[in-house]
Design a protein around this motif. Sequence first.
Motif, PDB file in Angstrom:
ATOM      1  N   SER A 181     -21.270 -21.368   3.176  1.00 47.80           N
ATOM      2  CA  SER A 181     -20.469 -22.465   2.639  1.00 47.80           C
ATOM      3  C   SER A 181     -19.091 -21.983   2.207  1.00 47.80           C
TER       4      SER A 181
ATOM      5  N   GLN B 276     -16.486 -26.511   3.961  1.00 52.25           N
ATOM      6  CA  GLN B 276     -17.438 -26.743   5.044  1.00 52.25           C
ATOM      7  C   GLN B 276     -18.696 -25.921   4.788  1.00 52.25           C
TER       8      GLN B 276
ATOM      9  N   THR C 101     -23.248 -28.476  11.152  1.00 54.34           N
ATOM     10  CA  THR C 101     -22.069 -28.229  10.333  1.00 54.34           C
ATOM     11  C   THR C 101     -21.655 -29.533   9.661  1.00 54.34           C
ATOM     12  N   SER C 102     -21.159 -29.435   8.428  1.00 50.89           N
ATOM     13  CA  SER C 102     -20.663 -30.641   7.768  1.00 50.89           C
ATOM     14  C   SER C 102     -19.539 -30.293   6.818  1.00 50.89           C
ATOM     15  N   ASP C 103     -18.646 -31.257   6.605  1.00 49.18           N
ATOM     16  CA  ASP C 103     -17.657 -31.154   5.550  1.00 49.18           C
ATOM     17  C   ASP C 103     -18.327 -31.487   4.228  1.00 49.18           C
TER      18      ASP C 103
END
Length: 288
Positions: free
Chosen positions: A37, A72, A120-122
């Motif tokens: 992260s 992210q 994956t993510s914001d």
Amino acid sequence: MKRILLSAAVTALLLTPLACNFDQLLAEKVMVGTLLSTPDVDVSLYAMAGGDAGTLPDGGVPEGERLTIPGQTAAFVFFATRNGEQGTPEPITDATVRIEVQNGTPIALDNKGVGTYSATSDFGDETGVKYQNGATYNFVAVHGGNSHVGQVKDAPALERIDALHPAGGYVRHIANMGLTLKRPANGGKERTLGFVTVVPVDTDGQKGEPTYTNMPKEPLDFLQLVTATGEWQRESLPIPGSAFPQKDSNYLVIFQTAQLGGAQSDNLFTGSTMLVGTADLGLVHTIE
């Protein structure tokens, strides 16, 4: 070159200490998993131009002068079958893979082919990957009706590198000159693993390809972490001058602290390697 790296990784895999149960030592399936992260980082538009960063007393950046580079969280798993004692593990391409965290919704990873699975993510994505300090993460690969589980306990909190947060809000640094960071005192406790990555960033906050990283690059390279953790537990973090090749440019320095885990279920090889961690970030602006 890639074959040499794979050979070294396989050697490290085979030399893993026997601090495991016998079933894990003989298990055919092997896993590499990461959940890493990075937080949002606010940088001053003045700093991006090499001027006064315009920071507030608490280190923040005034509204209207601020550019936010989104944080992210990225999850990744490589899942394979060991191919004898000398061969390279054979990727498993038809598994179902997820990451579980206590009191959280399981994270399903997408099949990317060649034995790799990722998501994956914001930070603003409420349905995506999350990171929780102190949590235990399970990496689960289901194949042939069997669940193969790797685990990381006690996900670390952010480890702040003071040199990345000077009073001016950013680091002024001479292009092509090396930079050494120092990790904070750990009170005699064993350090988590620490990785450094340098990424160029333009005035719109768009990140380019890394100019430097000491993090393993190929999935099988991560297996060497099991037998060579000392290299990533040092107090000093030297970054070569080649990481900052251009003058009047901006670079994001990312220090990732990560907890190391391994096989949890008996059907997963003891050399399996899992990493979970978060990062501190700082902006470097190069001068002549």
